[in-house]
Design a protein around this motif. Structure first.
Motif, short mmCIF file in Angstrom:
data_model
loop_
_atom_site.label_atom_id
_atom_site.label_comp_id
_atom_site.label_asym_id
_atom_site.label_seq_id
_atom_site.Cartn_x
_atom_site.Cartn_y
_atom_site.Cartn_z
N GLU A 4 -5.61 4.58 -1.51
CA GLU A 4 -6.25 4.18 -0.23
C GLU A 4 -7.01 2.55 -0.31
N ARG A 47 -0.67 1.05 5.06
CA ARG A 47 -1.74 2.05 4.39
C ARG A 47 -1.36 3.11 3.60
N HIS A 48 0.01 3.51 3.78
CA HIS A 48 0.18 4.78 3.02
C HIS A 48 1.55 4.24 1.93
N SER A 56 4.96 4.40 -0.16
CA SER A 56 6.16 5.24 -0.17
C SER A 56 6.91 4.83 -1.21
#
Length: 181
Positions: A135, A78-79, A81
């Motif tokens: 998102e 979801r996030h 990096s």
């Protein structure tokens, strides 16, 4: 006996209460992964027989084709990096014009011709950086480039949109010789 029954009933209600509380907590934490359809663009003169992104399969793509077929589903955290990578594996048929004059389908001669042709398929694997995304991930778009290079994108735009970030791939030309890495 009555006391044991009361304790049993109390334990039963506590177990149900704990289970409901755990389910509510799980719903509040939300999924940690995003799913996205996998699509491919082949910017080469070879056929991509099959490909996968972290094991999620992609469709067969003819020479200088792509985008029309999507397969479900790849997954990304979801996030995003900065160290996020995916593994792309593919099989390539470098001899695309070879199969035009084959024996009739289903014959022993056809099966032998196919066996010899398939022996020339090449297998490839690349670990590729994933560009930053927000998102929303609309698709895992895989671009197969000349010299067995591959790039992955997560854009929500299609190649016909002026904001599509990978437009330069559609202008690339195949060279006669690839650099030795």
């Amino acid at each position: 006996m009555r006391r044991a029954m009361r304790w049993g009933a109390l334990l039963g209600r506590m177990t149900v209460g704990i289970a409901v509380m755990l389910m509510l907590l799980a719903c509040q934490s939300g999924p940690q992964m995003l799913s996205a359809p996998v699509t491919g663009y082949n910017h080469t003169s070879a056929v991509i027989n099959r490909f996968s992104v972290n094991g999620a399969g992609g469709p067969n793509i003819g020479p200088n084709e792509g985008g029309g077929k999507q397969v479900c589903c790849g997954a990304l955290p979801r996030h995003w990096s900065s160290d996020l990578k995916v593994t792309v594996e593919w099989e390539k048929d470098p001899n695309t014009g070879e199969s035009t004059n084959w024996p009739p389908l289903g014959t022993d001669a056809y099966r032998e011709a196919y066996r010899k042709h398939a022996a020339k398929y090449t297998q490839h694997r690349a670990v590729v950086d994933i560009p930053q995304y927000g998102e929303k991930v609309c698709a895992l778009q895989v671009h197969f480039l000349p010299c067995d290079q591959v790039r992955v994108s997560t854009t929500c735009y299609t190649p016909s949109n002026p904001n599509y970030p990978d437009r330069e791939y559609f202008q690339m030309k195949e060279s006669a010789a690839c650099p030795v890495l």
